[in-house]
Design a protein around this motif. Structure first.
Motif, PDB file in Angstrom:
ATOM      1  N   ILE A   1      42.649  35.460  35.510  1.00  0.00           N
ATOM      2  CA  ILE A   1      42.664  34.431  36.548  1.00  0.00           C
ATOM      3  C   ILE A   1      41.227  33.970  36.752  1.00  0.00           C
ATOM      4  O   ILE A   1      40.318  34.786  36.911  1.00  0.00           O
ATOM      5  CB  ILE A   1      43.264  34.963  37.859  1.00  0.00           C
ATOM      6  N   VAL A   2      41.029  32.658  36.731  1.00  0.00           N
ATOM      7  CA  VAL A   2      39.668  32.123  36.790  1.00  0.00           C
ATOM      8  C   VAL A   2      39.647  30.874  37.663  1.00  0.00           C
ATOM      9  O   VAL A   2      40.609  30.097  37.687  1.00  0.00           O
ATOM     10  CB  VAL A   2      39.156  31.804  35.365  1.00  0.00           C
ATOM     11  N   LEU A   3      38.552  30.705  38.404  1.00  0.00           N
ATOM     12  CA  LEU A   3      38.356  29.489  39.180  1.00  0.00           C
ATOM     13  C   LEU A   3      37.772  28.416  38.288  1.00  0.00           C
ATOM     14  O   LEU A   3      36.850  28.666  37.513  1.00  0.00           O
ATOM     15  CB  LEU A   3      37.421  29.747  40.371  1.00  0.00           C
TER      16      LEU A   3
ATOM     17  N   TYR B   1      39.901  40.989  43.616  1.00  0.00           N
ATOM     18  CA  TYR B   1      40.983  41.851  43.140  1.00  0.00           C
ATOM     19  C   TYR B   1      40.448  43.276  43.067  1.00  0.00           C
ATOM     20  O   TYR B   1      39.536  43.569  42.301  1.00  0.00           O
ATOM     21  CB  TYR B   1      41.490  41.402  41.774  1.00  0.00           C
ATOM     22  N   LYS B   2      41.009  44.130  43.910  1.00  0.00           N
ATOM     23  CA  LYS B   2      40.535  45.500  44.024  1.00  0.00           C
ATOM     24  C   LYS B   2      39.033  45.490  44.301  1.00  0.00           C
ATOM     25  O   LYS B   2      38.592  44.927  45.284  1.00  0.00           O
ATOM     26  CB  LYS B   2      40.930  46.301  42.784  1.00  0.00           C
ATOM     27  N   SER B   3      38.219  46.055  43.422  1.00  0.00           N
ATOM     28  CA  SER B   3      36.782  46.104  43.690  1.00  0.00           C
ATOM     29  C   SER B   3      36.020  44.951  43.045  1.00  0.00           C
ATOM     30  O   SER B   3      34.800  44.873  43.156  1.00  0.00           O
ATOM     31  CB  SER B   3      36.210  47.434  43.176  1.00  0.00           C
ATOM     32  N   THR B   4      36.735  44.028  42.403  1.00  0.00           N
ATOM     33  CA  THR B   4      36.091  42.922  41.695  1.00  0.00           C
ATOM     34  C   THR B   4      36.061  41.682  42.564  1.00  0.00           C
ATOM     35  O   THR B   4      37.081  41.286  43.131  1.00  0.00           O
ATOM     36  CB  THR B   4      36.834  42.601  40.390  1.00  0.00           C
TER      37      THR B   4
ATOM     38  N   GLY C   1      50.842  38.922  44.448  1.00  0.00           N
ATOM     39  CA  GLY C   1      49.838  38.381  45.353  1.00  0.00           C
ATOM     40  C   GLY C   1      48.674  39.300  45.638  1.00  0.00           C
ATOM     41  O   GLY C   1      48.031  39.186  46.678  1.00  0.00           O
ATOM     42  N   GLN C   2      48.359  40.193  44.695  1.00  0.00           N
ATOM     43  CA  GLN C   2      47.250  41.121  44.943  1.00  0.00           C
ATOM     44  C   GLN C   2      45.886  40.539  44.599  1.00  0.00           C
ATOM     45  O   GLN C   2      44.860  41.144  44.890  1.00  0.00           O
ATOM     46  CB  GLN C   2      47.493  42.423  44.181  1.00  0.00           C
TER      47      GLN C   2
END
Length: 392
Positions: free
Chosen positions: A128-130, A141-144, A160-161
């Motif tokens: 997934i990228v902007l 996402y989590k620690s990223t 939806g995480q």
């Protein structure tokens, strides 16, 4: 035949099995054992049919047993092939418009060519990228945290995480900015969008940094417009609601103003009102101060709705008159009636900044910073005047 009942098999790009059918007959041995034949074949190679499948494809397999007396028995089974093939991803952002610093969950769903929901294999991972305009946000996402997250399990992306956070640039003075969210995986892709709008800096006229500063040269006047004795110098805390709302507008278009600085400049430039008979400063503001200081971002003439007579006669103006301006991104300051603490039946004039209409609720930033006053519901949804600042 085996299988003995009609059967449905779902095919994917990765799952295109070869089917081998079996039959049983009697007698199973000896001179009366029949000859067995299949139509089209006892082996079905599903890959040969894969591209022919639209919604589904039915193959009827017949098996025939014939004995030496030319007597025969026939059985058949229907095999239905369905195709479940990932064609693209649908990308949905939980809230399609967020303000600077707000967050919104991203939901990813696999789709076939007919836009039906399908789920790729359980071990599928997506990236997934902007895209444009990525400077207005980040993915978490989590620690990223960053402009992209890599190798996200499809199940996490679907639930939806992954979150979009509007923690990039604050698009102050701009229309809401579109940020594309791209998803890739298994050679397929999809794009969704989120809009980032500017977030106002809230100023309170009671802030200790300016609350007790003299408000212009405004002193308490008598009914004739003369300065009362002994003199009472009003402060920003006392009378600075309109001034504070104006400072919030200037800050929102990217200019470094707060109530203290605006008060100083308007005093220096003579942009406060005067009593029509005595010429004494009467605490009113020249609304054009905002358009003069913000001339690079705002149209030169504020748009007034209602007049002082509306306030004097307590004749409200329609809330709906604000809607088109709010939708266009204009800045709206309105006059409301603030109940006097000693006598709630008496209304004191008070100016607040309206920031939007969400489901019929008019959100406000109240310079008085009264606890819990976040919508015009706090003032009975009654307004008497409005001053509109339109963007260029």
């Amino acid at each position: 035949t085996h299988p003995a009942q009609d059967t449905t098999i779902v095919l994917t790009q990765e799952n295109q099995p070869i089917l081998t059918l079996q039959e049983e007959h009697t007698p199973s041995s000896g001179k009366f054992e029949p000859m067995i034949s299949w139509e089209p074949s006892e082996t079905i190679t599903t890959a040969e049919y894969f591209e022919q499948i639209q919604d589904s494809l039915v193959i009827t397999v017949k098996v025939r047993a014939r004995n030496i007396a030319e007597m025969e028995a026939v059985d058949s089974v229907r095999i239905t092939l369905k195709k479940n093939v990932l064609d693209h991803f649908a990308v949905r952002v939980e809230r399609d418009t967020v303000a600077f610093t707000e967050t919104s969950k991203i939901f990813v769903q696999g789709k076939d060519a007919r836009d039906n929901d399908i789920d790729p294999p359980a071990d599928t991972k997506v990236n997934i990228v902007l895209r444009v305009d990525e400077r207005y946000g980040n993915l978490a996402y989590k620690s990223t945290v960053g402009k992209e997250v890599i190798d996200v399990p499809y199940s996490d992306a679907k639930s939806g995480q992954v979150v979009f956070a509007a923690t990039g640039e604050n698009p102050i003075g701009l229309e809401p900015q579109k940020v594309d969210v791209g998803v890739t995986g298994l050679g397929k892709e999809g794009v969704g969008s989120v809009w980032v709008k500017s977030n106002f800096v809230k100023y309170c006229q009671t802030n200790s940094a300016w609350a007790n500063l003299p408000y212009d040269s405004y002193k308490e006047l008598d009914e004739k417009g003369n300065v009362k004795q002994p003199e009472r110098q009003y402060t920003i805390k006392d009378k600075g609601c309109a001034l504070t709302a104006m400072a919030m507008v200037l800050k929102a278009v990217g200019l470094d103003y707060d109530p203290k600085k605006l008060n100083e400049e308007m005093t220096k430039d003579g942009l406060f009102g005067k009593h029509p008979k005595t010429g004494n400063w009467d605490g009113g503001v020249e609304w054009t101060a905002v358009t003069e200081y913000g001339s690079a971002k705002l149209k030169p003439d504020p748009v007034p709705i209602g007049t002082q007579q509306n306030w004097n006669s307590k004749t409200p103006i329609a809330l709906s008159s604000l809607d088109s301006y709010l939708r266009s991104g204009a800045f709206v300051i309105v006059l409301v009636g603030n109940p006097d603490r000693r006598d709630p039946t008496q209304l004191r004039n008070h100016w607040v900044l309206v920031t939007g209409n969400e489901g019929g609720k008019y959100k406000i930033l109240d310079p008085g910073c009264y606890q819990g006053r976040t919508t015009l519901d706090s003032y009975g949804n009654v307004i008497y005047r409005a001053i509109i600042y339109e963007r260029k």
